[in-house]
Design an enzyme around this catalytic site. Sequence first.
Site, PDB file in Angstrom:
ATOM      1  CG  ASP A   1      -0.292   0.067   2.528  1.00  0.00           C
ATOM      2  OD1 ASP A   1       0.685  -0.677   2.734  1.00  0.00           O
ATOM      3  OD2 ASP A   1      -0.737   0.849   3.394  1.00  0.00           O
TER       4      ASP A   1
ATOM      5  CD  GLU B   1       4.168   1.135   7.034  1.00  0.00           C
ATOM      6  OE1 GLU B   1       4.920   1.506   7.962  1.00  0.00           O
ATOM      7  OE2 GLU B   1       3.871   1.880   6.076  1.00  0.00           O
TER       8      GLU B   1
END
Length: 403
Positions: A84, A149
């Site tokens: 991500d 994250e």
Amino acid sequence: MVSSSPEVPENLSDPVALLQALIACPSVTPEEGGALDLLEAALRRLGFAVERIRFSEQGTPDVENLVATIGEGGPHLMFAGHTDVVPPGDADTWRHPPFSGVIDDGLLYGRGAVDMKGGVAAFVSAIARLRETGWPDAGRVTLLITGDEEGPGINGTDKVLGWCESRGMAFDAALVGEPTNVDRLGDMAKVGRRGSLSGTLGIFGRQGHAAYPHRAQNPMPAMLAIAQALTGSPLDQGSKGFQPSNLEIVSVDTGNRAFNVIPGRVELRFNVRFNDTWTSDSLKDELLRRIHAATPEGIRTEIGWERPAEAFFTRDERLAQTLCDAVAGVTGQRPELSTAGGSSDARFVQKYCPVIEFGLVGDTMHQVDERVPVADVETLTEIYRRFVSAVLTGGEGERAAGC
């Protein structure tokens, strides 16, 4: 899986082609964006057993994660990372489109090039190269890749590690591929991280007319006294391996736009980056002591705490030496072993096994025109290849003058 991601490069030992394909996946947290689809296909081609796990929690977005394992027996090395990325912002301000992966004058542009699709691509290609030259007689590698994250950090690595433990998966060591280097590749590895604690403090008085202060109780003087109490004296002098803790006031707000109104409430927000002198609980106790000592009579306070993360230090000299040998063998440079910077998912990993962090130079992460030198992607891949080989062979792989 849905075939929405770019085509997997034919040569998986080429980290640049793989990174370009990953960047082309618009995986802005919490969207998977095709990045895990692409990674799954690449890892299955290399012989990994792959599982996809989705976690949910009320009030947070669902997140997809990936766990992939190759090899048998021990040692068992984990690579933790994420696909991500943060939003690119206004794409028109970029030199090249943020999800294009364009190479221009030796630099590869794109959101996630540094943080941290570059690290993921380098590690996968390092495994591909080991597969080509001969996998060690024993040893396993597991990739733990999250899509959370850069977001709340709730439905990602922390829960995946619990999922692994519930299935009897134990790890001997871990590498987190976050960008750790400051100026050039090879100058810094992370052997710990400071803790982080955020607080929102409400300070309540009594609203009134600015011309009649005796009929009100202004919370602003109390806020100033509390702010001085929080910041006026050091929290500590630092500890072995860690710099002194620091508390930063990041916001003060009354919600009041009128000049003739004494506010009834002021909100003070702060963040503390703390060393292993403290736990989040002992730090809360100290901050509450300071707040209560500075609060005048008649003023009420309420505090809320957010996302505490504990400080940790990896006291595993062999793991650090193995990484240093790999870095020195490729770059000729000894990395500084540091605990500086912000937090990472290593804060979850360290509960399960020793962990060290090493990745690209982080000078453009989260910026417009995030980019990485193509040569650095290749260099990182070779460092990872040497590191994995050494871990799986018990340090009998390629070595160099140590750190």
